[in-house]
Design an enzyme around this catalytic site. Structure first.
Site, PDB file in Angstrom:
ATOM      1  N   THR A  77      -6.469  -5.367   7.289  1.00  0.00           N
ATOM      2  CA  THR A  77      -6.002  -6.383   6.351  1.00  0.00           C
ATOM      3  C   THR A  77      -6.795  -6.409   5.048  1.00  0.00           C
ATOM      4  O   THR A  77      -6.500  -7.206   4.163  1.00  0.00           O
ATOM      5  CB  THR A  77      -6.036  -7.781   6.993  1.00  0.00           C
ATOM      6  N   GLU A 103      -4.969 -17.200  12.355  1.00  0.00           N
ATOM      7  CA  GLU A 103      -4.585 -16.155  13.301  1.00  0.00           C
ATOM      8  C   GLU A 103      -3.159 -15.683  13.019  1.00  0.00           C
ATOM      9  O   GLU A 103      -2.297 -15.654  13.911  1.00  0.00           O
ATOM     10  CB  GLU A 103      -4.732 -16.629  14.748  1.00  0.00           C
ATOM     11  N   SER A 148      -6.718  -5.394  -6.343  1.00  0.00           N
ATOM     12  CA  SER A 148      -7.965  -5.895  -5.772  1.00  0.00           C
ATOM     13  C   SER A 148      -9.125  -5.661  -6.734  1.00  0.00           C
ATOM     14  O   SER A 148      -9.023  -4.904  -7.704  1.00  0.00           O
ATOM     15  CB  SER A 148      -8.258  -5.195  -4.443  1.00  0.00           C
ATOM     16  N   ASP A 190       0.831  -1.208   0.000  1.00  0.00           N
ATOM     17  CA  ASP A 190       0.000   0.000   0.000  1.00  0.00           C
ATOM     18  C   ASP A 190       0.864   1.257   0.000  1.00  0.00           C
ATOM     19  O   ASP A 190       1.950   1.280   0.590  1.00  0.00           O
ATOM     20  CB  ASP A 190      -0.911  -0.015   1.235  1.00  0.00           C
ATOM     21  N   GLY A 191       0.368   2.288  -0.656  1.00  0.00           N
ATOM     22  CA  GLY A 191       1.000   3.607  -0.568  1.00  0.00           C
ATOM     23  C   GLY A 191       1.718   4.078  -1.813  1.00  0.00           C
ATOM     24  O   GLY A 191       2.405   5.100  -1.761  1.00  0.00           O
ATOM     25  N   ASN A 192       1.572   3.391  -2.936  1.00  0.00           N
ATOM     26  CA  ASN A 192       2.257   3.831  -4.160  1.00  0.00           C
ATOM     27  C   ASN A 192       1.814   5.229  -4.594  1.00  0.00           C
ATOM     28  O   ASN A 192       2.645   6.078  -4.931  1.00  0.00           O
ATOM     29  CB  ASN A 192       1.997   2.833  -5.294  1.00  0.00           C
ATOM     30  N   GLU A 225     -11.660  -3.990  -5.990  1.00  0.00           N
ATOM     31  CA  GLU A 225     -12.024  -2.585  -5.812  1.00  0.00           C
ATOM     32  C   GLU A 225     -11.185  -1.675  -6.718  1.00  0.00           C
ATOM     33  O   GLU A 225     -11.625  -0.596  -7.111  1.00  0.00           O
ATOM     34  CB  GLU A 225     -11.838  -2.164  -4.351  1.00  0.00           C
ATOM     35  N   ASN A 226      -9.962  -2.105  -7.046  1.00  0.00           N
ATOM     36  CA  ASN A 226      -9.101  -1.293  -7.908  1.00  0.00           C
ATOM     37  C   ASN A 226      -9.666  -1.145  -9.322  1.00  0.00           C
ATOM     38  O   ASN A 226      -9.253  -0.255 -10.077  1.00  0.00           O
ATOM     39  CB  ASN A 226      -7.702  -1.900  -8.002  1.00  0.00           C
ATOM     40  N   ARG A 262       0.257   7.588  -2.739  1.00  0.00           N
ATOM     41  CA  ARG A 262       0.598   8.600  -1.731  1.00  0.00           C
ATOM     42  C   ARG A 262       2.089   8.919  -1.759  1.00  0.00           C
ATOM     43  O   ARG A 262       2.497  10.054  -1.524  1.00  0.00           O
ATOM     44  CB  ARG A 262       0.167   8.109  -0.344  1.00  0.00           C
TER      45      ARG A 262
END
Length: 304
Positions: free
Chosen positions: A210, A222, A78, A33-35, A80-81, A37
């Site tokens: 997550t 877990e 994902s 995550d964060g590409n 959503e992407n 930003r």
């Protein structure tokens, strides 16, 4: 001079982290995550963030090979992407296609015996990406030293829903009875890819969630989680080693908890069963902190 001092300090910290590790997870899942930003922070084009993130992915695979990690699952794209602007999607698809083909032909991938698989609703992807997936999977199908699962058009709920529907259809068709449905029945109908449960989830970019990623393989096991603030293009080897240290600490905590439960059970048994109970507890004894081990030994000596 300052850069040299920083470099020496980084190298020393990396050696310290490596020295502290006594074991590594078998399966690591990474939410990259964060590409975007990162690109905004650096005042560069969004596509540059994705490009530098892909370079970090290559480094990650090298680190996993060094540490003898057996399986890696990357959350690359994902479901959503698919709602992102067309220009962004097109660039990501181009990059995924390029990297899959590059990885499939890279000497380091074949030297490390990396098996590449894609998981997700891959039929939703452009044909050129599907062709690249087929190429990468075919080129590396004979390997099993390091399994690399690339989650593309992936959603955890969609995976579980698809498995549930497949089980229901099999029951309705008389292929299996409802009473025979078990864990293996469901696992056989999940996306083909992960060969074992997830031990550690790593998420970059600062968010502590997550995001519907591998709910069966991670939440069911877990898995330990490691959230960190660097954006994916900034993720470094020391960040990865810190993540593994988190997993190790979690495993040590679990062993201690199991040992204490075993000790409580032994103390509750009747004398006639003590000898057998001691043999069972012996398997857990070393997981106890030193003071508790000493107290246990003294207790046994007093009972003899």
């Amino acid at each position: 001079m300052r850069d040299r001092v920083h470099s020496l300090g980084y190298a020393a910290y990396e050696r310290l982290l490596r020295w502290e590790l006594s074991g590594t997870p078998s399966h690591v899942a990474v939410i990259q995550d964060g590409n975007r930003r990162y690109a905004r922070k650096e005042d560069v084009e969004t596509n540059q963030g994705y490009t530098e993130g892909a370079e970090t992915t290559e480094s990650l695979l090298h680190w996993c090979d060094e540490l003898d990690i057996e399986e890696v699952t990357l959350y690359a794209f994902s479901t959503e992407n698919l709602d992102r602007p067309e220009e962004q999607r097109a660039y990501i698809f181009d990059l995924v296609e390029e990297k899959l083909r590059t990885f499939a032909d890279a000497d380091r991938v074949h030297d490390a015996e990396v098996c590449i698989r894609a998981i997700g609703e891959t039929e939703m992807l452009p044909e050129r990406v599907q062709d690249a997936i087929d190429y990468a999977e075919a080129r590396t199908a004979q390997y099993d030293r390091l399994n690399l699962n690339v989650a593309l058009a992936y959603g955890g709920r969609a995976e579980l829903l698809g498995a549930a529907r497949a089980v229901a259809e099999a029951v309705e068709a008389g292929e299996i009875s409802s009473g025979d449905v078990d864990v293996d029945t469901v696992e056989d109908r999940l996306y083909e890819g992960p060969t074992r449960d997830v031990d550690l989830i790593v998420r970059t970019g600062g968010d502590e969630r997550t995001s519907n990623f591998l709910p069966w393989h991670a939440n069911g096991n877990e898995a330990a989680t490691f959230f960190c603030t660097p954006y994916w293009p900034e993720f470094r080897k020391i960040d990865f080693l810190r993540a593994i240290r988190t997993y190790q600490n979690r495993e040590e905590s679990w062993r201690t908890t199991r040992a204490r439960r075993a000790l409580t059970l032994v103390r509750a048994l009747e004398n006639a069963e003590v000898e057998q109970a001691r043999r069972v507890l012996g398997r857990f004894r070393d997981a106890l902190p030193s003071r508790e081990r000493e107290a246990l030994d003294e207790e046994y000596e007093a009972a003899d």
